[in-house]
Design a protein around this motif. Structure first.
Motif, PDB file in Angstrom:
ATOM      1  N   MET A   1      -7.701   5.099 -14.062  1.00  0.00           N
ATOM      2  CA  MET A   1      -9.048   4.870 -13.543  1.00  0.00           C
ATOM      3  C   MET A   1      -9.283   3.396 -13.240  1.00  0.00           C
ATOM      4  O   MET A   1     -10.289   3.006 -12.678  1.00  0.00           O
ATOM      5  CB  MET A   1     -10.081   5.372 -14.553  1.00  0.00           C
ATOM      6  N   GLU A   2      -8.404   2.541 -13.622  1.00  0.00           N
ATOM      7  CA  GLU A   2      -8.572   1.104 -13.409  1.00  0.00           C
ATOM      8  C   GLU A   2      -8.242   0.732 -11.971  1.00  0.00           C
ATOM      9  O   GLU A   2      -7.101   0.778 -11.546  1.00  0.00           O
ATOM     10  CB  GLU A   2      -7.661   0.333 -14.370  1.00  0.00           C
ATOM     11  N   ILE A   3      -9.259   0.353 -11.194  1.00  0.00           N
ATOM     12  CA  ILE A   3      -9.034   0.010  -9.787  1.00  0.00           C
ATOM     13  C   ILE A   3      -9.704  -1.321  -9.433  1.00  0.00           C
ATOM     14  O   ILE A   3      -9.927  -1.608  -8.274  1.00  0.00           O
ATOM     15  CB  ILE A   3      -9.552   1.129  -8.854  1.00  0.00           C
ATOM     16  N   ASN A   4     -10.000  -2.162 -10.442  1.00  0.00           N
ATOM     17  CA  ASN A   4     -10.709  -3.400 -10.174  1.00  0.00           C
ATOM     18  C   ASN A   4      -9.970  -4.318  -9.222  1.00  0.00           C
ATOM     19  O   ASN A   4     -10.566  -5.176  -8.582  1.00  0.00           O
ATOM     20  CB  ASN A   4     -10.999  -4.153 -11.481  1.00  0.00           C
ATOM     21  N   GLY A   5      -8.665  -4.136  -9.092  1.00  0.00           N
ATOM     22  CA  GLY A   5      -7.903  -4.977  -8.181  1.00  0.00           C
ATOM     23  C   GLY A   5      -8.260  -4.783  -6.730  1.00  0.00           C
ATOM     24  O   GLY A   5      -7.927  -5.616  -5.887  1.00  0.00           O
ATOM     25  N   THR A   6      -8.922  -3.683  -6.409  1.00  0.00           N
ATOM     26  CA  THR A   6      -9.299  -3.434  -5.014  1.00  0.00           C
ATOM     27  C   THR A   6     -10.678  -3.974  -4.679  1.00  0.00           C
ATOM     28  O   THR A   6     -11.028  -4.072  -3.515  1.00  0.00           O
ATOM     29  CB  THR A   6      -9.292  -1.921  -4.726  1.00  0.00           C
ATOM     30  N   ILE A   7     -11.469  -4.307  -5.693  1.00  0.00           N
ATOM     31  CA  ILE A   7     -12.846  -4.749  -5.442  1.00  0.00           C
ATOM     32  C   ILE A   7     -12.836  -6.143  -4.851  1.00  0.00           C
ATOM     33  O   ILE A   7     -12.171  -7.052  -5.338  1.00  0.00           O
ATOM     34  CB  ILE A   7     -13.671  -4.726  -6.736  1.00  0.00           C
TER      35      ILE A   7
ATOM     36  N   ILE B   1      -9.915   2.544   5.407  1.00  0.00           N
ATOM     37  CA  ILE B   1     -10.064   3.963   5.108  1.00  0.00           C
ATOM     38  C   ILE B   1      -8.859   4.501   4.342  1.00  0.00           C
ATOM     39  O   ILE B   1      -9.002   5.362   3.469  1.00  0.00           O
ATOM     40  CB  ILE B   1     -10.285   4.766   6.407  1.00  0.00           C
ATOM     41  N   LYS B   2      -7.677   3.989   4.635  1.00  0.00           N
ATOM     42  CA  LYS B   2      -6.476   4.452   3.936  1.00  0.00           C
ATOM     43  C   LYS B   2      -6.571   4.170   2.439  1.00  0.00           C
ATOM     44  O   LYS B   2      -6.254   5.036   1.605  1.00  0.00           O
ATOM     45  CB  LYS B   2      -5.233   3.775   4.529  1.00  0.00           C
ATOM     46  N   THR B   3      -7.011   2.966   2.082  1.00  0.00           N
ATOM     47  CA  THR B   3      -7.166   2.608   0.666  1.00  0.00           C
ATOM     48  C   THR B   3      -8.240   3.447   0.005  1.00  0.00           C
ATOM     49  O   THR B   3      -8.070   3.949  -1.118  1.00  0.00           O
ATOM     50  CB  THR B   3      -7.529   1.119   0.537  1.00  0.00           C
ATOM     51  N   ILE B   4      -9.362   3.618   0.713  1.00  0.00           N
ATOM     52  CA  ILE B   4     -10.469   4.398   0.174  1.00  0.00           C
ATOM     53  C   ILE B   4     -10.055   5.858  -0.019  1.00  0.00           C
ATOM     54  O   ILE B   4     -10.400   6.490  -1.022  1.00  0.00           O
ATOM     55  CB  ILE B   4     -11.698   4.291   1.095  1.00  0.00           C
ATOM     56  N   THR B   5      -9.287   6.392   0.918  1.00  0.00           N
ATOM     57  CA  THR B   5      -8.813   7.779   0.812  1.00  0.00           C
ATOM     58  C   THR B   5      -7.889   7.944  -0.393  1.00  0.00           C
ATOM     59  O   THR B   5      -7.942   8.960  -1.102  1.00  0.00           O
ATOM     60  CB  THR B   5      -8.082   8.192   2.095  1.00  0.00           C
TER      61      THR B   5
END
Length: 336
Positions: A1-7, A13-17
């Motif tokens: 669940m750790e996705i802070n690296g993307t913030i 859209i590819k990353t969001i998907t």
């Protein structure tokens, strides 16, 4: 669940998907429960054997909110995409059968209930996710960045899809749109493009409801994204602007509640009748049997509640009495 690296990075859209897909692994029980929304009132009640009714379900509204949220995340990369998409998917997860049409009558508080509902879920849900979910349910304009982005998507979807549903599926003339509403939404009935759009969707709704649902979603997205681009200012969402209460009053309070909701909720869906003759007697039956009625109802669809009420003899009428009245409603344009 750790996705802070993307913030904070550019969100495509590819990353969001990819993040969207990860949610299903993080919250499998909630996504299983989300399927119930396919049988919950969205624009009209989900009852009967008319194949077209399923296009109005709340599940389809949720998917449109998710789609618009994804687009907004590309514009506002500092929002946490994992949390934002969680809120978008589950902001209506604890709706009761017949949604607002029953909830208002029995004074059900969705925000107060959401924490209890999620406690019964098998998934681990962080406290801040639940708090942000409550903020969207309560329609707070000043909350976390993730709540704001989903509330902006949800509000815009409602502004656009409800009048467009009325015009393209219920036979309501586009002339019933007040000029101020047309100006805000970009629905110009004097333009040939809009007239063609209404004719096209109306025919598609009758001929192929499945394709209608897809096309309707695409067209709602077009108008919704245009609306947001028009009213967002200086890298702020339109819901943060001082003008938003005026916009919301014109579109929600003075238009949707007074002109549109009497059509879809009452004339078509018979909301108050269903609450009085189906929902309230069933709730009273459950209380008499020492069941928790809200917990029971949150496991049921519109059709399942009606089935139970009829089988228990709580109503003397046949099920068909409660099916939505999907007829031409061109005379409804004069509703005050």
């Amino acid at each position: 669940m750790e996705i802070n690296g993307t913030i904070g990075k550019n969100m495509d859209i590819k990353t969001i998907t990819k993040i969207d897909n990860s949610l299903r692994g993080d919250f499998p029980d909630l996504f299983h429960k989300l399927e119930r929304q396919k049988g919950i009132t969205g624009f009209i009640s989900i009852l009967g054997d008319d194949y077209r009714v399923k296009t109005f379900c709340r599940y389809n509204h949720i998917l449109r909110v998710v789609n618009l949220t994804k687009w907004l995340l590309t514009m506002f990369p500092k929002r946490d995409p994992h949390k934002s998409l969680f809120i978008a998917y589950f902001h209506d997860i604890n709706r009761l059968p017949f949604a607002h049409n029953v909830e208002k009558i029995i004074q059900f508080n969705q925000s107060n209930n959401i924490h209890k509902y999620l406690q019964l879920c098998k998934d681990h849900i962080p406290d801040d996710y639940i708090a942000d979910l409550q903020s969207v349910i309560e329609k707070k304009t000043h909350s976390s960045p993730e709540s704001q982005i989903v509330y902006a998507a949800d509000a815009t979807e409602g502004f656009i899809e409800d009048p467009l549903f009325a015009i393209t599926t219920l036979g309501v003339s586009a002339d019933f749109l007040p000029q101020i509403v047309s100006n805000y939404l970009g629905f110009d009935n004097d333009r040939e493009e809009f007239q063609y759009l209404v004719t096209y969707l109306s025919k598609l709704y009758t001929d192929n409801p499945d394709i209608f649902t897809i096309e309707f979603g695409d067209i709602v997205f077009k108008y919704a994204s245009t609306f947001i681009n028009k009213f967002n200012q200086n890298e702020k969402l339109f819901i943060e602007m001082p003008e938003f209460p005026e916009i919301r009053t014109a579109l929600k309070d003075n238009f949707l509640q007074k002109l549109v909701f009497p059509i879809n909720n009452e004339i078509v869906s018979q909301g108050k009748r269903i609450a009085k003759e189906i929902a309230i007697p069933f709730i009273e039956y459950l209380i008499d049997k020492n069941y928790d009625p809200i917990t029971m109802l949150m496991e049921m669809t519109d059709q399942e509640l009606l089935n139970q009420a009829v089988q228990l003899g709580l109503t003397p009428y046949h099920q068909k009495e409660y099916w939505p009245k999907l007829v031409s409603l061109t005379t409804c344009a004069s509703i005050p």
